[in-house]
Design a protein around this motif. Sequence first.
Motif, PDB file in Angstrom:
ATOM      1  N   PRO A   1      -2.618  -2.440   5.253  1.00  0.00           N
ATOM      2  CA  PRO A   1      -2.539  -3.838   5.574  1.00  0.00           C
ATOM      3  C   PRO A   1      -1.206  -4.447   4.925  1.00  0.00           C
ATOM      4  O   PRO A   1      -1.088  -5.488   4.318  1.00  0.00           O
ATOM      5  CB  PRO A   1      -3.576  -4.256   4.468  1.00  0.00           C
ATOM      6  N   VAL A   2      -0.114  -3.747   5.513  1.00  0.00           N
ATOM      7  CA  VAL A   2       1.252  -4.338   5.043  1.00  0.00           C
ATOM      8  C   VAL A   2       2.049  -4.200   6.282  1.00  0.00           C
ATOM      9  O   VAL A   2       2.050  -3.063   6.937  1.00  0.00           O
ATOM     10  CB  VAL A   2       1.910  -3.489   3.975  1.00  0.00           C
TER      11      VAL A   2
ATOM     12  N   PHE B   1       4.881  -8.675   4.652  1.00  0.00           N
ATOM     13  CA  PHE B   1       3.461  -9.287   4.813  1.00  0.00           C
ATOM     14  C   PHE B   1       2.335  -8.385   4.388  1.00  0.00           C
ATOM     15  O   PHE B   1       2.133  -7.338   4.845  1.00  0.00           O
ATOM     16  CB  PHE B   1       3.123  -9.668   6.287  1.00  0.00           C
ATOM     17  N   HIS B   2       1.657  -8.988   3.206  1.00  0.00           N
ATOM     18  CA  HIS B   2       0.309  -8.079   2.935  1.00  0.00           C
ATOM     19  C   HIS B   2      -0.938  -9.070   3.319  1.00  0.00           C
ATOM     20  O   HIS B   2      -0.811 -10.548   3.054  1.00  0.00           O
ATOM     21  CB  HIS B   2       0.421  -8.069   1.345  1.00  0.00           C
ATOM     22  N   PHE B   3      -1.689  -8.542   4.163  1.00  0.00           N
ATOM     23  CA  PHE B   3      -2.728  -9.448   4.691  1.00  0.00           C
ATOM     24  C   PHE B   3      -4.165  -8.651   4.640  1.00  0.00           C
ATOM     25  O   PHE B   3      -4.240  -7.612   4.430  1.00  0.00           O
ATOM     26  CB  PHE B   3      -2.446  -9.818   6.083  1.00  0.00           C
TER      27      PHE B   3
ATOM     28  N   GLY C   1      -0.134 -12.456   1.843  1.00  0.00           N
ATOM     29  CA  GLY C   1       0.932 -12.628   1.156  1.00  0.00           C
ATOM     30  C   GLY C   1       2.375 -12.349   1.523  1.00  0.00           C
ATOM     31  O   GLY C   1       2.322 -11.480   2.426  1.00  0.00           O
ATOM     32  N   ILE C   2       3.452 -12.960   1.366  1.00  0.00           N
ATOM     33  CA  ILE C   2       4.612 -12.749   1.887  1.00  0.00           C
ATOM     34  C   ILE C   2       5.611 -12.772   0.940  1.00  0.00           C
ATOM     35  O   ILE C   2       5.742 -13.649  -0.127  1.00  0.00           O
ATOM     36  CB  ILE C   2       5.179 -14.038   3.034  1.00  0.00           C
ATOM     37  N   GLY C   3       6.767 -11.730   0.955  1.00  0.00           N
ATOM     38  CA  GLY C   3       7.366 -11.597  -0.005  1.00  0.00           C
ATOM     39  C   GLY C   3       8.933 -11.330   0.758  1.00  0.00           C
ATOM     40  O   GLY C   3       9.051 -10.906   1.752  1.00  0.00           O
TER      41      GLY C   3
ATOM     42  N   ALA D   1       5.192 -15.635  -1.713  1.00  0.00           N
ATOM     43  CA  ALA D   1       4.262 -16.795  -1.554  1.00  0.00           C
ATOM     44  C   ALA D   1       2.974 -16.050  -1.098  1.00  0.00           C
ATOM     45  O   ALA D   1       2.765 -15.057  -0.795  1.00  0.00           O
ATOM     46  CB  ALA D   1       4.743 -17.614  -0.340  1.00  0.00           C
ATOM     47  N   TYR D   2       1.670 -16.863  -1.513  1.00  0.00           N
ATOM     48  CA  TYR D   2       0.579 -16.249  -1.240  1.00  0.00           C
ATOM     49  C   TYR D   2      -0.439 -17.508  -0.723  1.00  0.00           C
ATOM     50  O   TYR D   2      -0.394 -18.581  -1.212  1.00  0.00           O
ATOM     51  CB  TYR D   2       0.004 -15.845  -2.558  1.00  0.00           C
ATOM     52  N   VAL D   3      -1.211 -17.443   0.159  1.00  0.00           N
ATOM     53  CA  VAL D   3      -2.178 -18.164   0.671  1.00  0.00           C
ATOM     54  C   VAL D   3      -3.647 -17.570   0.605  1.00  0.00           C
ATOM     55  O   VAL D   3      -3.868 -16.470   1.140  1.00  0.00           O
ATOM     56  CB  VAL D   3      -1.818 -18.848   1.890  1.00  0.00           C
TER      57      VAL D   3
END
Length: 257
Positions: free
Chosen positions: A143-144, A165-167, A177-179, A190-192
């Motif tokens: 999931p990356v 991107f981690h999803f 999540g976005i790094g 960032a994380y939503v």
Amino acid sequence: MPETCLYRGEVVHRRLTPVRHGLRYRVFNVFLDVDRLPETAAGLRLFSYNRFNLFSVMDRNHGPGDGTTIREHAWALIRGAAGGQRVSRIFMFCYPSVLGYVFNPLTVYYGFDGEDRLRVMAYEVNNTFGGRHSYVVPVGEAPVQKAPKRFFVSPFNRVEGQYTFHFTAPDVRMALGIGLSVDSKPILKAYVSGLRQPLSDANLMRSFLSIPLLTFKVMAGIHLQALALWRKGLKLNPRPKTTSPTIDYMPEVASKP
């Protein structure tokens, strides 16, 4: 099975270098089947498609902005990706317009196959200067996902480095999540996240009352945080001239069986 719904949760941003800075705020997003936007709107009084309402989603705020429908835009993005031919349903995750206004820093399109497995994701990024760029990335076993940064977003960051991107596939809960890193050095994260609720008039009104004028708040927050970063000593980078919108397709990764 993915389904049209509302996600209520929060957004977290952390800048790690050259100064440390962070923010956290509550948000809500819609998660919509792009093939059923008219039907979804027809079943609600507070939500419309391509019409003014308390909440709405407009074609002009996504994709080329030239009259192309969200459905046409989303399918063109996904079909152009490695593995896109397996996709049978596409959902979009975004802020809805509130009283006709919206700014979506990021809209995510999730492409699922006939067995509800996530195959392709498209990250549609907007900047506050009217630019729009999409990163279309096949889904592998992990999931990356990774993509080189090729679009000017913040005047405090150059167009360089790599996104990670981690999803998870949205379900009862969703998380993304976005790094951003430059030369393997983490710059920001960032994380939503959100908890699923039915997309109903009652839940839309509750969301409006708990977070009034959400999209105005998002835009105001972007400028207030920019001011805070400037006061902390970060220098502004000149904005490059770009043609918008643009698209980057990432190569195929280890695929699911």
